[in-house]
Design a protein around this motif. Structure first.
Motif, PDB file in Angstrom:
ATOM      1  N   ILE A 125       0.831  -1.200   0.000  1.00  0.00           N
ATOM      2  CA  ILE A 125       0.000   0.000   0.000  1.00  0.00           C
ATOM      3  C   ILE A 125       0.866   1.251   0.000  1.00  0.00           C
ATOM      4  CG2 ILE A 125      -0.182   0.038   2.536  1.00  0.00           C
ATOM      5  CD1 ILE A 125      -3.072   1.117   2.130  1.00  0.00           C
ATOM      6  N   THR A 126       0.415   2.252  -0.732  1.00  0.00           N
ATOM      7  CA  THR A 126       0.980   3.601  -0.637  1.00  0.00           C
ATOM      8  C   THR A 126      -0.196   4.560  -0.477  1.00  0.00           C
ATOM      9  OG1 THR A 126       2.407   5.268  -1.677  1.00  0.00           O
ATOM     10  CG2 THR A 126       1.044   3.957  -3.161  1.00  0.00           C
ATOM     11  N   ARG A 127      -0.083   5.498   0.433  1.00  0.00           N
ATOM     12  CA  ARG A 127      -1.212   6.359   0.786  1.00  0.00           C
ATOM     13  C   ARG A 127      -1.012   7.800   0.315  1.00  0.00           C
ATOM     14  NH1 ARG A 127      -0.500   2.780   5.148  1.00  0.00           N
ATOM     15  NH2 ARG A 127      -2.418   1.644   5.753  1.00  0.00           N
ATOM     16  N   ASN A 128      -2.148   8.475   0.167  1.00  0.00           N
ATOM     17  CA  ASN A 128      -2.176   9.912  -0.143  1.00  0.00           C
ATOM     18  C   ASN A 128      -1.426  10.242  -1.438  1.00  0.00           C
ATOM     19  OD1 ASN A 128      -3.610  10.474   2.295  1.00  0.00           O
ATOM     20  ND2 ASN A 128      -1.668  10.377   3.418  1.00  0.00           N
ATOM     21  N   VAL A 129      -1.639   9.443  -2.463  1.00  0.00           N
ATOM     22  CA  VAL A 129      -1.035   9.702  -3.766  1.00  0.00           C
ATOM     23  C   VAL A 129      -1.805  10.829  -4.445  1.00  0.00           C
ATOM     24  CG1 VAL A 129      -0.498   8.715  -6.016  1.00  0.00           C
ATOM     25  CG2 VAL A 129      -0.329   7.298  -3.955  1.00  0.00           C
TER      26      VAL A 129
END
Length: 297
Positions: free
Chosen positions: A69-73
């Motif tokens: 997961i990667t957030r706030n893209v």
């Protein structure tokens, strides 16, 4: 297909044990973890995540490495608006496989040769029909579900502003949480996206579709339930991922100056491919692909 039937199908699918990275563009669960570890090492904005509860955890993956997961893209502009502008200027075209590429007026774009080749079904994506937005949750992984794209039109698709200026120095934009899971049935990574408005309110399915290339909306990109949390998100269906990845890797390794691509590079190549469907969602995939490392065998 219901979640129950999908779970049964996945449980009946044997876990891939032998590498088929170069031959079929797919990964074993162990290779998925290895490729994910390399993505996190090179791009620390990514991290591993566990399932929300033990019942949702997949036994073929480590408990603490169920998905990436990667957030706030950031997503500063609507893809639907970008397409309209590019179309009016004659700047976009579909290549031989239906992937949208820039048209320089000189024929085929050499930069996209690596996605050429027939799909598993020997067919090309349907022509753009601009589907009408709907919030119906699609809970089916069968390929047949995606043949109904021609039944939709999106004449009423609303266009948001690209961004809202909050002050002279702050620009409020849409953001996305982007997840990558391992699909045991298709033996490839699968992308899931959860969007938020400029005020951090969850985006509706219709709004998230505005940030995807219209050729793929409700055909390859659909509204789904994320299996690890049951949240309603949009997903890129993985039925052609293996075939496309095989073609990409083959062209990268056989082209001028090509070499061998290791499993460690898989996720970077995969994310570059996914960018053709969600070009305005600016996740970090800028690392050059190393074609001089060890092979995936």
């Amino acid at each position: 297909m219901t979640s129950f039937l999908k779970n049964v199908r996945e449980s009946l699918t044997p876990t891939l044990k032998q590498t088929a990275f170069l031959e079929r563009g797919v990964l074993t669960p162990e290779e998925f973890v290895k490729a994910g570890d390399e993505l996190i090492f090179k791009c620390p904005t990514w991290s591993w995540e566990a399932a929300s509860d033990e019942s949702k955890s997949r036994s073929h993956l480590p408990p603490n490495k169920q998905y990436l997961i990667t957030r706030n893209v950031p997503c500063k502009e609507r893809c639907s608006e970008m397409e309209k502008g590019a179309s009016s200027m004659g700047m976009m075209k579909a290549d031989a496989d239906g992937w949208m590429v820039e048209d320089d007026g000189q024929g085929e774009d050499e930069d996209f040769d690596f996605v050429e080749g027939e799909t598993d079904e020997g067919s090309k994506p349907a022509a753009t029909t601009h589907p009408a937005p709907t919030t119906t949750v699609v809970d089916d992984d069968d390929d047949d579900e995606y043949a109904d794209i021609a039944d939709f039109e999106d004449d009423n698709l609303a266009a948001d502003t690209a961004a809202l200026t909050v002050s002279d120095n702050i620009l409020a934009v849409r953001t996305y949480d982007m997840m990558i899971s391992y699909d045991k049935y298709y033996q490839t990574p699968r992308v899931w996206l959860s969007g938020y408005s400029e005020s951090r309110s969850p985006l509706t399915g219709e709004e998230m579709f505005e940030d995807c290339m219209s050729d793929y909306v409700k055909r390859t990109v659909t509204i789904e339930k994320f299996p690890y949390t049951s949240a309603v998100v949009i997903s890129i269906h993985p039925c052609q991922h293996g075939n496309v990845m095989k073609n990409i890797v083959s062209n990268l390794t056989q082209g001028e100056g090509g070499g061998e691509i290791g499993i460690e590079s898989y996720m970077f190549v995969f994310l570059k491919f996914v960018a053709s469907m969600i070009p305005t969602i600016n996740y970090d995939f800028t690392n050059a692909v190393d074609t001089g490392g060890a092979s995936g065998k």
